[in-house]
Design an enzyme around this catalytic site. Structure first.
Site, PDB file in Angstrom:
ATOM      1  CG  HIS A  56      -3.655  -1.334  11.094  1.00  0.00           C
ATOM      2  ND1 HIS A  56      -3.166  -1.907  12.385  1.00  0.00           N
ATOM      3  CD2 HIS A  56      -4.372  -0.127  11.452  1.00  0.00           C
ATOM      4  CE1 HIS A  56      -3.526  -1.162  13.350  1.00  0.00           C
ATOM      5  NE2 HIS A  56      -4.287  -0.084  13.012  1.00  0.00           N
ATOM      6  CD  GLU A  58      -0.374  -5.575   9.829  1.00  0.00           C
ATOM      7  OE1 GLU A  58       0.444  -5.674  10.945  1.00  0.00           O
ATOM      8  OE2 GLU A  58      -0.684  -4.354   9.343  1.00  0.00           O
TER       9      GLU A  58
END
Length: 164
Positions: A56, A58
């Protein structure tokens, strides 16, 4: 019209990353990690390309920031992300000890900052981060909406003419 805030400027950098993800046929989520208003890492969703369910935006941005500063703890840093972090990403934010999280679009299905779950800033968790929601929310929602509309259209076309 007001001059753009630091949060808006840095969210625009995250949006540029989200556009890169979309161009790679990944769900368009982008993230940047900043310290004192300066970007120290940036990333976009890449689970398909990297064949990694943890890739992801993040997580990738946190990994890059940690390598850059030479420590897995990132106190004093802020994560800017175009959509509310999921439970996995919220857990990584806690481990990194980020000071702040700024996101654009709420995620009522998987958001872990309060929309669907409360992982970040849960009373049982040993770290809390300041959370700012809704920064450039219309733009952050639009890039996701457009991506999924194109994806649905592609599925419809393939069901009509499977040769495509």
């Amino acid at each position: 019209m007001h001059p753009p805030s630091t949060d808006e400027i840095l969210m625009r950098a995250a949006l540029r990353e989200a556009k890169r993800a979309s161009q790679e046929n990944e769900v368009p989520v982008g993230a940047v990690v900043a310290r004192e208003g300066r970007i120290i890492s940036r990333a976009h969703n890449q689970p398909l390309g990297l064949k990694d369910p943890t890739a992801h935006a993040e997580i990738l941005a946190l990994r890059r920031a940690a390598r850059r500063v030479g420590n897995y703890r990132l106190p004093g840093c802020t994560l800017y992300v175009t959509i509310e972090p999921c439970a996995m990403c919220a857990g990584a934010i806690v481990q990194a000890r980020l000071r702040r999280v700024v996101y654009g679009a709420d995620d009522p299905k998987a958001g872990a900052c309060g929309s669907a779950l409360r992982v970040l800033n849960h009373p049982a968790v040993n770290h809390s981060a300041e959370v700012s929601r809704g920064v450039l929310s219309p733009e952050c929602r639009a890039i996701l909406r457009e991506f999924f509309a194109r994806r649905r259209q592609s599925v419809i076309i393939k069901s009509i003419d499977p040769k495509d």
